[in-house]
Each structure stands twice: as structure tokens, then as C-alpha cells.
Design a protein around this motif. Structure first.
Motif, PDB file in Angstrom:
ATOM      1  N   LEU A  58      45.470  40.483  39.046  1.00 47.59           N
ATOM      2  CA  LEU A  58      45.239  39.050  39.025  1.00 47.59           C
ATOM      3  C   LEU A  58      45.459  38.453  40.413  1.00 47.59           C
ATOM      4  N   THR A  59      46.498  38.909  41.094  1.00 43.89           N
ATOM      5  CA  THR A  59      46.769  38.443  42.459  1.00 43.89           C
ATOM      6  C   THR A  59      45.598  38.792  43.378  1.00 43.89           C
ATOM      7  N   GLN A  60      45.092  40.007  43.283  1.00 43.09           N
ATOM      8  CA  GLN A  60      43.954  40.426  44.105  1.00 43.09           C
ATOM      9  C   GLN A  60      42.709  39.598  43.776  1.00 43.09           C
ATOM     10  N   PHE A  61      42.503  39.330  42.494  1.00 42.90           N
ATOM     11  CA  PHE A  61      41.364  38.527  42.057  1.00 42.90           C
ATOM     12  C   PHE A  61      41.442  37.120  42.650  1.00 42.90           C
ATOM     13  N   ILE A  62      42.610  36.495  42.540  1.00 36.90           N
ATOM     14  CA  ILE A  62      42.793  35.139  43.073  1.00 36.90           C
ATOM     15  C   ILE A  62      42.639  35.128  44.589  1.00 36.90           C
ATOM     16  N   LYS A  63      43.164  36.156  45.266  1.00 35.08           N
ATOM     17  CA  LYS A  63      43.004  36.258  46.724  1.00 35.08           C
ATOM     18  C   LYS A  63      41.526  36.334  47.087  1.00 35.08           C
ATOM     19  N   ASP A  64      40.773  37.152  46.354  1.00 35.06           N
ATOM     20  CA  ASP A  64      39.349  37.287  46.644  1.00 35.06           C
ATOM     21  C   ASP A  64      38.593  35.985  46.391  1.00 35.06           C
ATOM     22  N   VAL A  65      38.915  35.308  45.320  1.00 33.87           N
ATOM     23  CA  VAL A  65      38.268  34.023  45.035  1.00 33.87           C
ATOM     24  C   VAL A  65      38.616  33.015  46.138  1.00 33.87           C
ATOM     25  N   SER A  66      39.846  33.035  46.615  1.00 31.21           N
ATOM     26  CA  SER A  66      40.249  32.148  47.708  1.00 31.21           C
ATOM     27  C   SER A  66      39.480  32.464  48.981  1.00 31.21           C
ATOM     28  N   LEU A  67      39.321  33.751  49.276  1.00 33.58           N
ATOM     29  CA  LEU A  67      38.524  34.150  50.442  1.00 33.58           C
ATOM     30  C   LEU A  67      37.085  33.672  50.301  1.00 33.58           C
ATOM     31  N   MET A  68      36.550  33.756  49.081  1.00 34.24           N
ATOM     32  CA  MET A  68      35.191  33.280  48.852  1.00 34.24           C
ATOM     33  C   MET A  68      35.087  31.779  49.136  1.00 34.24           C
ATOM     34  N   GLY A  69      36.115  31.029  48.776  1.00 33.15           N
ATOM     35  CA  GLY A  69      36.124  29.599  49.096  1.00 33.15           C
ATOM     36  C   GLY A  69      36.091  29.363  50.595  1.00 33.15           C
ATOM     37  N   GLY A  70      36.882  30.125  51.342  1.00 32.78           N
ATOM     38  CA  GLY A  70      36.866  30.010  52.801  1.00 32.78           C
ATOM     39  C   GLY A  70      35.515  30.382  53.375  1.00 32.78           C
ATOM     40  N   LEU A  71      34.891  31.398  52.821  1.00 31.67           N
ATOM     41  CA  LEU A  71      33.566  31.811  53.304  1.00 31.67           C
ATOM     42  C   LEU A  71      32.505  30.754  53.003  1.00 31.67           C
ATOM     43  N   ILE A  72      32.617  30.113  51.860  1.00 30.62           N
ATOM     44  CA  ILE A  72      31.663  29.043  51.535  1.00 30.62           C
ATOM     45  C   ILE A  72      31.796  27.913  52.554  1.00 30.62           C
ATOM     46  N   LEU A  73      33.038  27.550  52.874  1.00 34.12           N
ATOM     47  CA  LEU A  73      33.238  26.513  53.897  1.00 34.12           C
ATOM     48  C   LEU A  73      32.647  26.944  55.238  1.00 34.12           C
ATOM     49  N   ALA A  74      32.883  28.197  55.617  1.00 33.21           N
ATOM     50  CA  ALA A  74      32.360  28.699  56.892  1.00 33.21           C
ATOM     51  C   ALA A  74      30.828  28.767  56.866  1.00 33.21           C
TER      52      ALA A  74
END
Length: 171
Positions: free
Chosen positions: A107-123
């Protein structure tokens, strides 16, 4: 801007490291990736070789991470990295875990990946303060409309002038 010069390599680092790791040790990633790659291969034209797909994803991560870190085509690089994150995130199937500790880790890895995806969308949508494509297209459309309106007025003026000159020539 200095923030972009610092933030982009920070965001890219995990992808470069993870991509190199996937390229060097695809066998270690294959068991987690197989539940994602096998159905994907049957539904698409992708090869049914999990290790090859892990390597391809890793290569895309290294390439996208390097481009993002150096500021070369950062929007395209972010979109590429976002594409690599979809199958990666799907491998953290925490919902299928019965062991509470393993479930929490996934779950921690999943949330980390979703958070990274949010950063990538912003970028990916960051235009660095420059107008975006939609704004520029709207502006161009308004310019064309203004030019057409001016051309209509000018043509109407010219037609009236020609009609007046023709009338005077007949008289």
C-alpha cells in the motif's frame, strides 16, 4: 527558474535509479510484473516475455528520467515517465495481500507511485510561464477573426467607392 532546475532532477532520480535496476535485474522484477504483463500481452501486440517488457519499461524510465533531469523536452519526458508508472503502479496489488505487514508495504508503494504520478502530471503540463497551446490557439483564432472582419470592412468600403466611381463615370 531555479526551482525547476532543482526539482526536475529530484523527481527524475527515482526513475533513473529504478530503470537501471530493472535493466540490470529484470528477473527480480518479473514475478511482480507478470500479473500485469501477461494480460497486457494477450490483449495487445506486445511480446509475451515479461523480462523483455520489464527491460523496456526500465529503458523508458532511464531515458525519460535523463531527459527530465537535464531539462530536455521536460513535458514529453514527464508524459513518458507517466506512461511507465501505470504498469509499475499496477504491480503493487495490495488488495490481494492477506499478510497485514506485506499489505501495508505494498500500500505504501502504491501511494508513493500515485504521488509520483501526480508530480509527473504537474511537470507534464508545466509551460514554464509561457502560454500553453490552447491559449496560443485561441489567440491565433482571435487574430484570424479580427483580420477577416477588417478584410470584410475594407472590401465593403472598396465596393462602395467603386460603385460611386462607376456612377460618376456614367454621368
Amino acid at each position: 527558474m531555479i526551482v525547476r532546475r532543482i526539482a526536475r532532477p529530484m523527481l527524475a532520480g527515482i526513475f533513473v535509479w529504478g530503470g537501471i535496476n530493472a535493466l540490470r535485474y529484470p528477473t527480480a522484477h518479473a514475478p511482480a510484473a507478470e500479473p500485469v504483463t501477461k494480460p497486457l500481452a494477450t490483449k495487445t501486440q506486445l511480446p509475451d516475455d515479461t523480462e523483455l517488457l520489464v527491460r523496456a519499461n526500465g529503458a523508458a524510465m532511464v531515458a525519460g528520467g535523463a531527459l527530465l533531469a537535464t531539462g530536455k523536452a521536460p513535458r514529453l519526458a514527464s508524459a513518458l515517465l507517466l506512461g511507465t508508472m501505470v504498469p509499475t503502479t499496477a504491480t503493487h496489488n495490495f488488495w490481494a495481500e492477506s499478510d497485514p505487514q506485506a499489505k501495508a508495504g505494498k500500500l505504501t508503494q502504491f501511494i508513493k507511485d500515485v504521488s509520483l504520478m501526480g508530480g509527473l502530471i504537474l511537470a507534464a503540463v508545466d509551460t514554464e510561464g509561457k502560454p500553453g497551446v490552447a491559449y496560443r490557439a485561441k489567440l491565433a483564432g482571435e487574430g484570424i477573426e479580427r483580420t477577416a472582419r477588417q478584410a470584410r470592412k475594407s472590401a465593403a468600403r472598396e465596393a462602395k467607392l467603386a460603385a460611386l466611381q462607376a456612377k460618376q463615370a456614367v454621368s
